[in-house]
Design a protein around this motif. Structure first.
Motif, PDB file in Angstrom:
ATOM      1  N   LEU A  20      28.823  38.970  34.141  1.00 44.06           N
ATOM      2  CA  LEU A  20      29.919  39.242  33.213  1.00 44.06           C
ATOM      3  C   LEU A  20      31.023  38.202  33.351  1.00 44.06           C
ATOM      4  CD1 LEU A  20      30.194  43.120  33.523  1.00 44.06           C
ATOM      5  CD2 LEU A  20      29.499  41.842  31.496  1.00 44.06           C
ATOM      6  N   VAL A  21      31.387  37.905  34.596  1.00 49.38           N
ATOM      7  CA  VAL A  21      32.462  36.931  34.827  1.00 49.38           C
ATOM      8  C   VAL A  21      32.023  35.542  34.379  1.00 49.38           C
ATOM      9  CG1 VAL A  21      33.882  35.835  36.593  1.00 49.38           C
ATOM     10  CG2 VAL A  21      33.461  38.289  36.694  1.00 49.38           C
ATOM     11  N   TYR A  22      30.780  35.178  34.656  1.00 49.06           N
ATOM     12  CA  TYR A  22      30.279  33.861  34.270  1.00 49.06           C
ATOM     13  C   TYR A  22      30.314  33.665  32.747  1.00 49.06           C
ATOM     14  CZ  TYR A  22      28.276  33.020  38.958  1.00 49.06           C
ATOM     15  OH  TYR A  22      28.083  32.807  40.296  1.00 49.06           O
ATOM     16  N   VAL A  23      29.683  34.582  32.018  1.00 49.02           N
ATOM     17  CA  VAL A  23      29.492  34.393  30.582  1.00 49.02           C
ATOM     18  C   VAL A  23      30.780  34.647  29.799  1.00 49.02           C
ATOM     19  CG1 VAL A  23      28.223  35.173  28.548  1.00 49.02           C
ATOM     20  CG2 VAL A  23      27.045  34.945  30.746  1.00 49.02           C
ATOM     21  N   VAL A  24      31.429  35.780  30.071  1.00 54.43           N
ATOM     22  CA  VAL A  24      32.610  36.135  29.279  1.00 54.43           C
ATOM     23  C   VAL A  24      33.742  35.147  29.524  1.00 54.43           C
ATOM     24  CG1 VAL A  24      34.372  37.883  28.876  1.00 54.43           C
ATOM     25  CG2 VAL A  24      31.988  38.568  29.156  1.00 54.43           C
ATOM     26  N   TRP A  25      34.025  34.854  30.796  1.00 54.76           N
ATOM     27  CA  TRP A  25      35.124  33.925  31.052  1.00 54.76           C
ATOM     28  C   TRP A  25      34.799  32.505  30.611  1.00 54.76           C
ATOM     29  CZ3 TRP A  25      37.457  35.785  36.366  1.00 54.76           C
ATOM     30  CH2 TRP A  25      38.362  36.811  36.086  1.00 54.76           C
ATOM     31  N   SER A 170      44.115  35.491  44.544  1.00 59.49           N
ATOM     32  CA  SER A 170      42.848  36.153  44.854  1.00 59.49           C
ATOM     33  C   SER A 170      42.701  36.412  46.344  1.00 59.49           C
ATOM     34  CB  SER A 170      41.677  35.303  44.353  1.00 59.49           C
ATOM     35  OG  SER A 170      41.723  35.149  42.947  1.00 59.49           O
ATOM     36  N   VAL A 171      42.969  35.385  47.148  1.00 61.29           N
ATOM     37  CA  VAL A 171      42.810  35.523  48.600  1.00 61.29           C
ATOM     38  C   VAL A 171      43.898  36.433  49.169  1.00 61.29           C
ATOM     39  CG1 VAL A 171      42.786  34.273  50.788  1.00 61.29           C
ATOM     40  CG2 VAL A 171      41.674  33.282  48.780  1.00 61.29           C
ATOM     41  N   TRP A 172      45.125  36.297  48.696  1.00 58.01           N
ATOM     42  CA  TRP A 172      46.227  37.119  49.200  1.00 58.01           C
ATOM     43  C   TRP A 172      45.989  38.600  48.934  1.00 58.01           C
ATOM     44  CZ3 TRP A 172      49.733  40.408  46.791  1.00 58.01           C
ATOM     45  CH2 TRP A 172      50.822  40.810  47.564  1.00 58.01           C
ATOM     46  N   SER A 173      45.461  38.917  47.751  1.00 58.10           N
ATOM     47  CA  SER A 173      45.304  40.318  47.362  1.00 58.10           C
ATOM     48  C   SER A 173      44.314  41.059  48.253  1.00 58.10           C
ATOM     49  CB  SER A 173      44.845  40.406  45.897  1.00 58.10           C
ATOM     50  OG  SER A 173      43.530  39.901  45.743  1.00 58.10           O
ATOM     51  N   ARG A 174      43.373  40.351  48.843  1.00 60.37           N
ATOM     52  CA  ARG A 174      42.356  41.012  49.655  1.00 60.37           C
ATOM     53  C   ARG A 174      42.920  41.543  50.963  1.00 60.37           C
ATOM     54  NH1 ARG A 174      36.915  37.717  50.193  1.00 60.37           N
ATOM     55  NH2 ARG A 174      36.356  39.742  51.098  1.00 60.37           N
ATOM     56  N   ARG A 175      44.120  41.148  51.316  1.00 67.31           N
ATOM     57  CA  ARG A 175      44.733  41.581  52.577  1.00 67.31           C
ATOM     58  C   ARG A 175      45.875  42.570  52.344  1.00 67.31           C
ATOM     59  NH1 ARG A 175      42.485  36.933  52.570  1.00 67.31           N
ATOM     60  NH2 ARG A 175      41.381  36.155  54.405  1.00 67.31           N
ATOM     61  N   GLN A 176      45.946  43.114  51.137  1.00 70.81           N
ATOM     62  CA  GLN A 176      47.031  44.019  50.787  1.00 70.81           C
ATOM     63  C   GLN A 176      46.483  45.400  50.441  1.00 70.81           C
ATOM     64  OE1 GLN A 176      49.940  42.576  51.323  1.00 70.81           O
ATOM     65  NE2 GLN A 176      48.875  40.620  51.611  1.00 70.81           N
ATOM     66  N   ASP A 177      47.377  46.377  50.478  1.00 74.08           N
ATOM     67  CA  ASP A 177      47.036  47.725  50.034  1.00 74.08           C
ATOM     68  C   ASP A 177      47.061  47.727  48.515  1.00 74.08           C
ATOM     69  OD1 ASP A 177      46.645  50.420  49.665  1.00 74.08           O
ATOM     70  OD2 ASP A 177      48.690  50.993  50.227  1.00 74.08           O
ATOM     71  N   LEU A 182      39.411  49.454  39.359  1.00 69.45           N
ATOM     72  CA  LEU A 182      39.723  49.529  37.938  1.00 69.45           C
ATOM     73  C   LEU A 182      41.214  49.745  37.700  1.00 69.45           C
ATOM     74  CD1 LEU A 182      36.689  51.593  36.599  1.00 69.45           C
ATOM     75  CD2 LEU A 182      37.023  49.113  36.631  1.00 69.45           C
ATOM     76  N   MET A 183      41.839  50.625  38.480  1.00 71.76           N
ATOM     77  CA  MET A 183      43.282  50.836  38.359  1.00 71.76           C
ATOM     78  C   MET A 183      44.052  49.574  38.740  1.00 71.76           C
ATOM     79  SD  MET A 183      45.666  52.825  37.376  1.00 71.76           S
ATOM     80  CE  MET A 183      44.893  54.462  37.233  1.00 71.76           C
ATOM     81  N   ASN A 184      43.506  48.826  39.676  1.00 75.44           N
ATOM     82  CA  ASN A 184      44.093  47.553  40.080  1.00 75.44           C
ATOM     83  C   ASN A 184      44.151  46.600  38.882  1.00 75.44           C
ATOM     84  OD1 ASN A 184      45.098  45.456  41.609  1.00 75.44           O
ATOM     85  ND2 ASN A 184      43.166  44.988  42.600  1.00 75.44           N
ATOM     86  N   THR A 185      43.059  46.561  38.129  1.00 73.76           N
ATOM     87  CA  THR A 185      43.007  45.718  36.937  1.00 73.76           C
ATOM     88  C   THR A 185      44.080  46.114  35.938  1.00 73.76           C
ATOM     89  OG1 THR A 185      40.620  45.425  37.201  1.00 73.76           O
ATOM     90  CG2 THR A 185      41.537  44.966  35.028  1.00 73.76           C
ATOM     91  N   ALA A 186      44.173  47.418  35.660  1.00 68.57           N
ATOM     92  CA  ALA A 186      45.154  47.902  34.688  1.00 68.57           C
ATOM     93  C   ALA A 186      46.582  47.598  35.140  1.00 68.57           C
ATOM     94  CB  ALA A 186      44.968  49.397  34.484  1.00 68.57           C
ATOM     95  N   ALA A 233      35.407  43.261  36.449  1.00 69.51           N
ATOM     96  CA  ALA A 233      34.290  42.818  37.272  1.00 69.51           C
ATOM     97  C   ALA A 233      34.762  41.865  38.369  1.00 69.51           C
ATOM     98  CB  ALA A 233      33.236  42.138  36.396  1.00 69.51           C
ATOM     99  N   TYR A 234      35.718  40.996  38.034  1.00 72.31           N
ATOM    100  CA  TYR A 234      36.218  40.038  39.026  1.00 72.31           C
ATOM    101  C   TYR A 234      36.981  40.737  40.139  1.00 72.31           C
ATOM    102  CZ  TYR A 234      38.826  36.180  41.070  1.00 72.31           C
ATOM    103  OH  TYR A 234      39.373  35.294  41.962  1.00 72.31           O
ATOM    104  N   VAL A 235      37.849  41.694  39.776  1.00 72.30           N
ATOM    105  CA  VAL A 235      38.591  42.429  40.800  1.00 72.30           C
ATOM    106  C   VAL A 235      37.624  43.183  41.710  1.00 72.30           C
ATOM    107  CG1 VAL A 235      40.203  44.335  41.165  1.00 72.30           C
ATOM    108  CG2 VAL A 235      40.695  42.617  39.434  1.00 72.30           C
ATOM    109  N   TRP A 236      36.582  43.766  41.132  1.00 78.00           N
ATOM    110  CA  TRP A 236      35.561  44.461  41.918  1.00 78.00           C
ATOM    111  C   TRP A 236      34.884  43.498  42.899  1.00 78.00           C
ATOM    112  CZ3 TRP A 236      30.226  44.180  42.485  1.00 78.00           C
ATOM    113  CH2 TRP A 236      29.605  45.295  43.045  1.00 78.00           C
ATOM    114  N   LEU A 237      34.574  42.298  42.425  1.00 75.70           N
ATOM    115  CA  LEU A 237      33.944  41.305  43.295  1.00 75.70           C
ATOM    116  C   LEU A 237      34.850  40.915  44.454  1.00 75.70           C
ATOM    117  CD1 LEU A 237      32.283  38.973  40.631  1.00 75.70           C
ATOM    118  CD2 LEU A 237      31.070  40.264  42.393  1.00 75.70           C
TER     119      LEU A 237
END
Length: 301
Positions: A20-25, A170-177, A182-186, A233-237
């Protein structure tokens, strides 16, 4: 793709999210090209992310998803401002004077920035990851050599800063609460859309005439597919795989963007461009086809 960070997702689930990320983006660069016929970069981001964010947030709340806590709103907001408010808007600013294919090529430097930033946190790439990144970046260099697209100084600067902002966020967010994926995306889209709305109003960036049909269609595509589907999909990844794989879409997006630009926007593709695209895909293959994909590319619980 309902797995949480506490459970390892299946390899097919990772493959679907990557697809999804490859084709759509890869196609959103062309979408931005047509949307800019009528919308300024700030207005485009404001309308795109605010509408997508509000719709997605309301849908999630109706389905019983918990609202983010105050800390999670803050963290998601910072991430959204880096990824959407800054990086995405910079790409749109650049595409006012730069062809969509060249913009995609420039953003392909993102994995290199992501791996470098992750290394500062102690997550240095494995040897095969490094080889894939080097080969992929070699393809990016070939792509630059083969094309006739020329960036303006402002556009070139924007395309240099955009992947850096996205990689850091992207890297910073992985170390945060953070909220659930899906709610993160919204939440990210709502905060970025609100801030861009304020910026657009302050700078007088709203359209002064009725947008064209192509601009409306492109905006709708960007909202539904580019913002809600692919970004989810990207946030999930980001929550389940290592940065080198989550950001590997940057190697696949340029060939897709170049092809669509040539077919639908009359952008030129040379034989060297095709060769460079093949090299880029080879770099992605080295990242994906590791024998221990479940253990090495998927984030351990």
């Amino acid at each position: 793709m309902s797995a949480t960070p506490a459970h390892q997702p299946s390899v097919p689930a990772v493959a679907v999210a990557l697809g999804l990320v490859y084709v759509v983006w890869g196609s959103t660069y062309l979408g931005i090209h047509f949307a800019l016929e009528s919308f300024s970069p700030f207005a485009l981001g404001a309308v795109r992310f605010l509408i997508a964010g509000v719709i997605f947030y309301a849908w999630l709340r109706l389905r019983g998803h918990a609202a983010p806590t105050r800390l999670q709103w803050r963290n998601a907001g910072i991430t959204g401002l880096l990824l959407l408010g800054t990086a995405n808007t910079l790409v749109a600013i650049a595409q006012q004077t730069v062809a969509s294919g060249l913009a995609a090529v420039a953003v392909a430097s993102l994995p290199l920035w992501a791996v470098l930033i992750a290394g500062l946190y102690g997550q240095w790439p494995h040897r095969r990851d490094a080889l894939g990144l080097v080969i992929g970046f070699g393809g990016v260099v070939l792509l630059n050599l083969g094309g006739e697209m020329r960036a303006s100084p402002a556009g070139a600067l924007a395309l240099l800063a955009a992947p850096l902002a996205w990689a850091f966020g992207s890297v910073w967010s992985r170390r945060q609460d953070m909220p659930a994926p899906l709610m993160n995306t919204a939440a990210q889209m709502m905060v970025a859309g609100f801030v861009l709305t304020v910026v657009t109003a302050a700078t007088g960036g709203w359209p002064t005439a009725m947008p064209t049909r192509n601009a409306w269609l492109a905006l709708g595509y960007l909202i539904v597919f580019g913002s809600i589907v692919a970004f989810s999909a990207y946030v999930w990844l980001l929550l389940h795989v290592r940065p080198a794989l989550a950001t590997s879409y940057a190697y696949v997006n340029p060939p897709i963007a170049l092809l669509l630009g040539a077919l639908l926007a009359s952008e030129r593709i040379s034989s060297l461009d095709y060769l460079a695209s093949a090299v880029i895909l080879a770099g992605v293959a080295l990242l994906l086809l590791r024998r221990e994909i479940q253990g090495s590319l998927i984030k351990s619980s």
